[in-house]
Design a protein around this motif. Structure first.
Motif, PDB file in Angstrom:
ATOM      1  N   ARG A  57       0.855  -1.191   0.000  1.00 55.62           N
ATOM      2  CA  ARG A  57       0.000   0.000   0.000  1.00 55.62           C
ATOM      3  C   ARG A  57       0.884   1.231   0.000  1.00 55.62           C
ATOM      4  O   ARG A  57       1.877   1.277   0.716  1.00 55.62           O
ATOM      5  CB  ARG A  57      -0.926   0.026   1.224  1.00 55.62           C
ATOM      6  CG  ARG A  57      -2.113  -0.908   1.091  1.00 55.62           C
ATOM      7  CD  ARG A  57      -3.148  -0.643   2.168  1.00 55.62           C
ATOM      8  NE  ARG A  57      -4.267  -1.548   2.057  1.00 55.62           N
ATOM      9  CZ  ARG A  57      -5.343  -1.319   1.303  1.00 55.62           C
ATOM     10  NH1 ARG A  57      -5.422  -0.208   0.599  1.00 55.62           N
ATOM     11  NH2 ARG A  57      -6.324  -2.187   1.241  1.00 55.62           N
ATOM     12  N   VAL A  63      -3.361   3.607  -1.537  1.00 54.73           N
ATOM     13  CA  VAL A  63      -3.851   2.765  -2.631  1.00 54.73           C
ATOM     14  C   VAL A  63      -2.988   1.504  -2.740  1.00 54.73           C
ATOM     15  O   VAL A  63      -1.807   1.515  -2.410  1.00 54.73           O
ATOM     16  CB  VAL A  63      -3.850   3.554  -3.967  1.00 54.73           C
ATOM     17  CG1 VAL A  63      -2.440   3.714  -4.516  1.00 54.73           C
ATOM     18  CG2 VAL A  63      -4.739   2.889  -4.999  1.00 54.73           C
ATOM     19  N   SER A  65      -0.661  -0.938  -4.483  1.00 61.54           N
ATOM     20  CA  SER A  65       0.326  -0.581  -5.496  1.00 61.54           C
ATOM     21  C   SER A  65       1.460  -1.600  -5.548  1.00 61.54           C
ATOM     22  O   SER A  65       1.676  -2.355  -4.613  1.00 61.54           O
ATOM     23  CB  SER A  65       0.889   0.810  -5.159  1.00 61.54           C
ATOM     24  OG  SER A  65       1.960   1.146  -5.996  1.00 61.54           O
ATOM     25  N   GLU A  88     -12.127   2.850  -1.030  1.00 67.74           N
ATOM     26  CA  GLU A  88     -11.219   1.741  -1.298  1.00 67.74           C
ATOM     27  C   GLU A  88     -10.393   1.989  -2.555  1.00 67.74           C
ATOM     28  O   GLU A  88     -10.712   2.860  -3.364  1.00 67.74           O
ATOM     29  CB  GLU A  88     -12.013   0.428  -1.462  1.00 67.74           C
ATOM     30  CG  GLU A  88     -12.781  -0.010  -0.224  1.00 67.74           C
ATOM     31  CD  GLU A  88     -11.908  -0.464   0.937  1.00 67.74           C
ATOM     32  OE1 GLU A  88     -10.672  -0.559   0.761  1.00 67.74           O
ATOM     33  OE2 GLU A  88     -12.461  -0.724   2.005  1.00 67.74           O
ATOM     34  N   SER A  89      -9.348   1.182  -2.739  1.00 70.48           N
ATOM     35  CA  SER A  89      -8.457   1.319  -3.893  1.00 70.48           C
ATOM     36  C   SER A  89      -9.196   1.192  -5.214  1.00 70.48           C
ATOM     37  O   SER A  89      -8.867   1.870  -6.190  1.00 70.48           O
ATOM     38  CB  SER A  89      -7.355   0.264  -3.826  1.00 70.48           C
ATOM     39  OG  SER A  89      -6.431   0.571  -2.819  1.00 70.48           O
ATOM     40  N   GLN A  90     -10.196   0.323  -5.279  1.00 73.32           N
ATOM     41  CA  GLN A  90     -10.907   0.118  -6.534  1.00 73.32           C
ATOM     42  C   GLN A  90     -11.590   1.397  -6.999  1.00 73.32           C
ATOM     43  O   GLN A  90     -11.760   1.622  -8.205  1.00 73.32           O
ATOM     44  CB  GLN A  90     -11.947  -0.994  -6.387  1.00 73.32           C
ATOM     45  CG  GLN A  90     -13.057  -0.692  -5.380  1.00 73.32           C
ATOM     46  CD  GLN A  90     -13.874  -1.924  -5.049  1.00 73.32           C
ATOM     47  OE1 GLN A  90     -13.402  -3.033  -5.166  1.00 73.32           O
ATOM     48  NE2 GLN A  90     -15.113  -1.715  -4.633  1.00 73.32           N
ATOM     49  N   ASP A  91     -11.941   2.293  -6.049  1.00 72.16           N
ATOM     50  CA  ASP A  91     -12.560   3.564  -6.413  1.00 72.16           C
ATOM     51  C   ASP A  91     -11.567   4.452  -7.164  1.00 72.16           C
ATOM     52  O   ASP A  91     -11.950   5.200  -8.065  1.00 72.16           O
ATOM     53  CB  ASP A  91     -13.070   4.290  -5.162  1.00 72.16           C
ATOM     54  CG  ASP A  91     -14.080   3.455  -4.387  1.00 72.16           C
ATOM     55  OD1 ASP A  91     -14.871   2.743  -5.029  1.00 72.16           O
ATOM     56  OD2 ASP A  91     -14.073   3.507  -3.146  1.00 72.16           O
ATOM     57  N   TYR A  93      -9.173   3.373  -9.168  1.00 71.77           N
ATOM     58  CA  TYR A  93      -9.080   2.854 -10.528  1.00 71.77           C
ATOM     59  C   TYR A  93     -10.283   3.285 -11.367  1.00 71.77           C
ATOM     60  O   TYR A  93     -10.147   3.624 -12.542  1.00 71.77           O
ATOM     61  CB  TYR A  93      -8.950   1.328 -10.515  1.00 71.77           C
ATOM     62  CG  TYR A  93      -7.771   0.842  -9.709  1.00 71.77           C
ATOM     63  CD1 TYR A  93      -6.503   1.387  -9.903  1.00 71.77           C
ATOM     64  CD2 TYR A  93      -7.912  -0.134  -8.736  1.00 71.77           C
ATOM     65  CE1 TYR A  93      -5.416   0.963  -9.159  1.00 71.77           C
ATOM     66  CE2 TYR A  93      -6.825  -0.567  -7.980  1.00 71.77           C
ATOM     67  CZ  TYR A  93      -5.584  -0.009  -8.203  1.00 71.77           C
ATOM     68  OH  TYR A  93      -4.507  -0.430  -7.468  1.00 71.77           O
ATOM     69  N   LEU A  94     -11.467   3.289 -10.770  1.00 66.23           N
ATOM     70  CA  LEU A  94     -12.669   3.703 -11.489  1.00 66.23           C
ATOM     71  C   LEU A  94     -12.600   5.174 -11.885  1.00 66.23           C
ATOM     72  O   LEU A  94     -12.926   5.541 -13.018  1.00 66.23           O
ATOM     73  CB  LEU A  94     -13.920   3.462 -10.623  1.00 66.23           C
ATOM     74  CG  LEU A  94     -14.312   2.004 -10.389  1.00 66.23           C
ATOM     75  CD1 LEU A  94     -15.428   1.914  -9.364  1.00 66.23           C
ATOM     76  CD2 LEU A  94     -14.753   1.347 -11.700  1.00 66.23           C
ATOM     77  N   LYS A  97     -10.071   5.844 -14.695  1.00 60.95           N
ATOM     78  CA  LYS A  97     -10.532   5.429 -16.021  1.00 60.95           C
ATOM     79  C   LYS A  97     -11.301   6.547 -16.726  1.00 60.95           C
ATOM     80  O   LYS A  97     -11.374   6.576 -17.952  1.00 60.95           O
ATOM     81  CB  LYS A  97     -11.412   4.185 -15.906  1.00 60.95           C
ATOM     82  CG  LYS A  97     -10.621   2.891 -15.769  1.00 60.95           C
ATOM     83  CD  LYS A  97     -11.511   1.720 -15.427  1.00 60.95           C
ATOM     84  CE  LYS A  97     -12.449   1.350 -16.540  1.00 60.95           C
ATOM     85  NZ  LYS A  97     -13.266   0.162 -16.217  1.00 60.95           N
ATOM     86  N   VAL A 107      -7.075   7.170   0.221  1.00 60.25           N
ATOM     87  CA  VAL A 107      -7.921   5.986   0.420  1.00 60.25           C
ATOM     88  C   VAL A 107      -8.136   5.777   1.922  1.00 60.25           C
ATOM     89  O   VAL A 107      -7.177   5.567   2.668  1.00 60.25           O
ATOM     90  CB  VAL A 107      -7.276   4.732  -0.203  1.00 60.25           C
ATOM     91  CG1 VAL A 107      -8.179   3.513   0.006  1.00 60.25           C
ATOM     92  CG2 VAL A 107      -7.000   4.944  -1.686  1.00 60.25           C
TER      93      VAL A 107
END
Length: 202
Positions: A57, A63, A65, A88-91, A93-94, A97, A107
């Motif tokens: 992290r 995040v 990494s 969360e980390s996935q947020d 990435y979203l 994008k 995070v």
């Protein structure tokens, strides 16, 4: 279990622990893996071991990494003055994008949830305040991008309250509206209400 392989059953049992995977799906995955070459299965196994042993992290933003600091925090072209707070980390990435945000992230690693005995000390709120108080990288705006559920709302309210004394910091939140292509009759009242509250000039 008589009439079947204990090794297969053990694999199914472990696969069934994955989120969204029941025993039927776990059995299909295990049987699928049996049909694959040894090389491809070993590649999957190596990837899973690396995932556990090598992923870290970022000590700055939190995040997930490959390195510390992460590629976002170490990018000199990112705008340090904008700090987007996510659950969360996935947020991250979203949002990345969309190519809409060029600032930094924080995070939290969760949200405040009294029913689950999760308070402010159980998520990365103190780390957020340390970043806000870091004179080397001054923060102009904190963007709250938490989920619009009761826990996300409570966490956003708490962070906003902590940041009230900081006159130089603007606290904003992402707008939640109606998805494209969705008819109004299928929109719940809370989403429709927030869409009106977050409306912009046309």
């Amino acid at each position: 279990m008589q009439g079947t392989s204990e090794i297969l059953e053990r694999a199914i049992e472990q696969l069934a622990k994955l989120p969204g995977t029941g025993r039927k799906s776990a059995r299909r995955i295990a049987l699928h893996l049996l049909k694959q070459s040894e090389e491809s299965v070993m590649q999957l196994a190596d990837a899973l071991v690396d995932l556990k042993q090598s992923i870290t992290r970022c000590s700055h933003c939190g995040v997930i990494s490959d390195g510390d600091p992460c590629s976002i925090c170490s990018n000199p072209k990112r705008q340090n003055g904008q700090l987007c707070v996510v659950e969360e980390s996935q947020d991250v990435y979203l949002i990345e994008k969309t190519n809409e945000f060029r600032g930094m992230y924080h995070v939290l690693g969760g949200v405040i949830s009294p029913l689950d005995n999760i308070g402010p000390d159980d998520i990365r709120v103190k780390e957020l305040m340390r970043r806000v108080n870091d004179e080397e990288y001054p923060v102009d705006e904190v963007i709250l991008a938490l989920n619009p559920d009761s826990e996300g709302e409570a966490t956003s309210y708490y962070i906003n309250k902590l940041l009230k004394p900081y006159d130089e910091i603007k606290v904003t939140r992402i707008a939640y509206g109606i998805p494209m292509g969705t008819e109004l009759e299928f929109i719940d009242e809370a989403t429709l209400s927030r869409a009106f509250a977050s409306r912009n000039a046309f």
